[in-house]
Design a protein around this motif. Structure first.
Motif, PDB file in Angstrom:
ATOM      1  N   ASP A  42     -29.240   9.862 -47.404  1.00  0.00           N
ATOM      2  CA  ASP A  42     -27.798  10.112 -47.307  1.00  0.00           C
ATOM      3  C   ASP A  42     -27.012   9.288 -48.325  1.00  0.00           C
ATOM      4  OD1 ASP A  42     -28.290  11.880 -45.235  1.00  0.00           O
ATOM      5  OD2 ASP A  42     -27.632  10.493 -43.651  1.00  0.00           O
TER       6      ASP A  42
ATOM      7  N   GLY B  79     -33.721   8.485 -43.661  1.00  0.00           N
ATOM      8  CA  GLY B  79     -32.554   9.370 -43.673  1.00  0.00           C
ATOM      9  C   GLY B  79     -31.305   8.681 -44.183  1.00  0.00           C
TER      10      GLY B  79
ATOM     11  N   HIS C  90     -35.251  16.644 -50.598  1.00  0.00           N
ATOM     12  CA  HIS C  90     -33.812  16.892 -50.587  1.00  0.00           C
ATOM     13  C   HIS C  90     -33.274  17.170 -51.993  1.00  0.00           C
ATOM     14  CE1 HIS C  90     -34.141  15.181 -46.552  1.00  0.00           C
ATOM     15  NE2 HIS C  90     -33.027  15.838 -46.304  1.00  0.00           N
TER      16      HIS C  90
END
Length: 162
Positions: free
Chosen positions: A49, A45, A82
């Motif tokens: 990010d 993650g 994503h």
């Protein structure tokens, strides 16, 4: 030296090495990179990010614990989930068995890594990659294909996608 590219540098979640990251950061900076080093045991993650917020020109993943291939698959799957498309390479010791190296290379190239640097000349090849990437863009790089042993029937198997 004027910065030529932005780079995010990370390990996979299971890898706690630090000195190789410091070496890679210095090598990337030597080639004109502005590097954000995410440090050891980087959660997926956190990498996602960083790529989403910084939009780097290059993501470099390093692993030395022999389990990097598994983490690399999960990382690429998360980036794709994503909608993040970034030039990405990986290197180091990605498997625990020498015999699994070519298969891991084929799998990771098929998943979308631009190259997999694991051989004795990995640093030399990585330097060539950086030089060409700075000159022509990282996505223009063409990795050499991994050998396919005859017992695999001469075909490249589809990578396992998680």
């Amino acid at each position: 030296m004027k910065a030529k590219f932005r780079c995010v540098l990370s390990t996979v979640e299971s890898d706690s090495h630090i000195w190789n990251l410091v070496y890679l950061q210095k090598l990337l900076e030597e080639h004109g990179g502005v590097v954000r080093n995410l440090g050891p045991c980087t959660p997926i993650g956190e990498v996602v990010d960083a790529v989403a917020s910084q939009r780097p020109d290059l993501l470099v993943v390093s692993s030395v614990n022999g389990h990097g291939c598994h983490g690399a698959r999960d990382l690429m799957s998360a980036l794709r989930a994503h909608g993040l498309d970034v030039a990405c390479v990986i290197g180091g010791k990605l498997t625990t068995a020498m015999s699994a190296g070519d298969r891991a290379r084929r799998d990771l190239l098929a998943l979308g890594y631009l190259d997999v640097f694991t051989s004795e000349d990995a640093v030399q090849n990585f330097r060539r990659f950086l030089n060409q990437g700075v000159a022509a863009g990282f996505s223009a790089w063409q990795a050499e294909a991994a050998p396919v042993p005859p017992w695999d029937g001469g075909r490249v198997p589809a990578p396992e996608v998680r």
